[in-house]
Design an enzyme around this catalytic site. Structure first.
Site, PDB file in Angstrom:
ATOM      1  N   CYS A 294      26.704  -4.891  30.820  1.00 24.29           N
ATOM      2  CA  CYS A 294      26.504  -5.620  32.077  1.00 24.29           C
ATOM      3  C   CYS A 294      26.856  -7.104  31.927  1.00 24.29           C
ATOM      4  O   CYS A 294      28.037  -7.430  31.867  1.00 24.29           O
ATOM      5  CB  CYS A 294      25.090  -5.384  32.604  1.00 24.29           C
TER       6      CYS A 294
ATOM      7  N   GLY B   1      21.743  -9.211  31.252  1.00 25.16           N
ATOM      8  CA  GLY B   1      20.876 -10.349  31.558  1.00 25.16           C
ATOM      9  C   GLY B   1      21.584 -11.163  32.615  1.00 25.16           C
ATOM     10  O   GLY B   1      21.884 -10.661  33.686  1.00 25.16           O
ATOM     11  N   GLU B   2      21.920 -12.379  32.275  1.00 27.74           N
ATOM     12  CA  GLU B   2      22.650 -13.232  33.218  1.00 27.74           C
ATOM     13  C   GLU B   2      23.754 -13.933  32.420  1.00 27.74           C
ATOM     14  O   GLU B   2      23.477 -14.759  31.550  1.00 27.74           O
ATOM     15  CB  GLU B   2      21.678 -14.239  33.841  1.00 27.74           C
TER      16      GLU B   2
ATOM     17  N   ARG C  46      22.883  -5.496  39.576  1.00 26.61           N
ATOM     18  CA  ARG C  46      23.851  -6.578  39.840  1.00 26.61           C
ATOM     19  C   ARG C  46      25.040  -6.457  38.876  1.00 26.61           C
ATOM     20  O   ARG C  46      25.455  -7.417  38.225  1.00 26.61           O
ATOM     21  CB  ARG C  46      23.186  -7.953  39.710  1.00 26.61           C
TER      22      ARG C  46
ATOM     23  N   HIS D 246      23.418  -0.356  32.101  1.00 28.20           N
ATOM     24  CA  HIS D 246      22.470  -0.714  31.035  1.00 28.20           C
ATOM     25  C   HIS D 246      21.951   0.516  30.272  1.00 28.20           C
ATOM     26  O   HIS D 246      20.826   0.966  30.542  1.00 28.20           O
ATOM     27  CB  HIS D 246      21.232  -1.375  31.645  1.00 28.20           C
TER      28      HIS D 246
ATOM     29  N   GLU E 234      20.593   0.522  27.546  1.00 30.95           N
ATOM     30  CA  GLU E 234      19.375   0.097  26.831  1.00 30.95           C
ATOM     31  C   GLU E 234      18.128   0.204  27.710  1.00 30.95           C
ATOM     32  O   GLU E 234      17.007   0.116  27.204  1.00 30.95           O
ATOM     33  CB  GLU E 234      19.541  -1.328  26.281  1.00 30.95           C
TER      34      GLU E 234
HETATM   35  N1  GLN Z   1      25.091 -10.270  37.483  1.00 34.72           N
HETATM   36  C1  GLN Z   1      24.705 -10.622  36.163  1.00 34.72           C
HETATM   37  C2  GLN Z   1      25.634 -11.676  35.594  1.00 34.72           C
HETATM   38  O1  GLN Z   1      26.456 -12.208  36.247  1.00 34.72           O
HETATM   39  C3  GLN Z   1      24.657  -9.432  35.235  1.00 34.72           C
HETATM   40  C4  GLN Z   1      23.502  -8.569  35.584  1.00 34.72           C
HETATM   41  C5  GLN Z   1      22.977  -7.741  34.478  1.00 34.72           C
HETATM   42  O2  GLN Z   1      23.272  -7.935  33.300  1.00 34.72           O
HETATM   43  N2  GLN Z   1      22.124  -6.822  34.856  1.00 34.72           N
HETATM   44  O3  GLN Z   1      25.532 -11.971  34.473  1.00 34.72           O
END
Ligand code: GLN
Length: 238
Positions: free
Chosen positions: A90, A59-60, A152, A215, A217
């Site tokens: 991630c 996610g982020e 990302r 990922h 998932e």
């Molecule tokens: N770049 C994202 C972050 O800094 C991670 C991206 C992702 O989970 N697909 O959290």
């Protein structure tokens, strides 16, 4: 379908504040087991005690950390991972790292747990996301490549090996020839063993914890979920 042999019920929490938690839930529910794997969506500290293990989704990471702080979850999560297995995918991998570079302004909270340094968005921005087939020995049916989905994704900059920490076991690497030519590989020359050596690592384990910079998932392939249960979670229940 991946098959896991479990002698008692296993409860796996998924941190469900932001990101791909529903996809992890679907993957866990698709595992075929002798006993059921119960899934708990973790949104508050009260959800943690029943969990035998935890998955932190992609996610982020800055957002997940902020929401975890607001929910009073940061310290309970840090305490949890001192005893129980945690897998970060991630953004989740970033949160499990000991240190992170390329953070948003102001930095971000980490949970720690795995003694690596990672760089956020190390392969570039959203448009530079890519997929690559990975060959992974420990998975069931290892001759079938596992499709790594990199969005990302963070890059592993350095492994901090020490006698105080359990050894780090590399599970999967991204061969340099699979890095799409559009990727601007961030070369941080911090690893003595060569600039691409740590950066090629896309999945690793340290003790009971695991991180994948991609990922699993977001694919229909649940072999990584089976691998986490088999190699990280079940041994802690014996
Ligand atoms: N770049 C994202 C972050 O800094 C991670 C991206 C992702 O989970 N697909 O959290």
């Amino acid at each position: 379908m991946a098959y896991v042999q479990v002698s008692r019920n296993v409860t796996i929490g998924i941190l469900a504040l932001q990101g791909a938690f529903a996809e992890h839930q679907t993957a866990l529910q698709g595992l075929s087991c002798q006993k059921k794997i119960a899934v708990v969506l973790v949104r508050s500290a009260e959800d943690l005690p029943t969990c035998d293990a935890l998955i932190i989704p992609g996610g982020e990471s800055t957002t997940i950390a902020l929401l975890a702080k607001l929910a009073g979850l940061l310290e309970p999560l840090r305490t949890f991972l001192q005893k129980k297995p945690v897998w970060g995918t991630c953004a989740g991998a970033i949160l499990l790292a000991q240190a992170v570079e390329n953070t948003k302004k102001g930095g971000q909270e980490l949970l720690g747990g795995i003694s690596v340094t990672v760089a956020r968005n190390g392969w570039g921005s959203q448009v530079e996301s890519f997929e690559a087939p990975l060959s992974i020995d420990g998975l069931r049916d290892p001759t079938t490549p596992f499709m790594g989905v990199f969005i990302r994704a963070p890059v592993v900059l350095a492994l901090h090996r020490s006698t105080e920490n359990p050894p780090i076991e590399v599970i999967a690497r991204l061969p340099i020839n699979l890095v799409p030519k559009s990727q601007k590989l961030m070369v941080y020359d911090v690893d003595d063993s060569g600039p691409y050596d740590s950066q090629s690592i896309v999945a690793l384990r340290q003790g009971r914890h695991m991180l994948t910079t991609f990922h699993p998932e977001l694919t229909k392939d649940s072999r990584f979920h089976e691998y986490f249960v088999r190699t990280c979670v079940l041994p802690t229940l014996l």
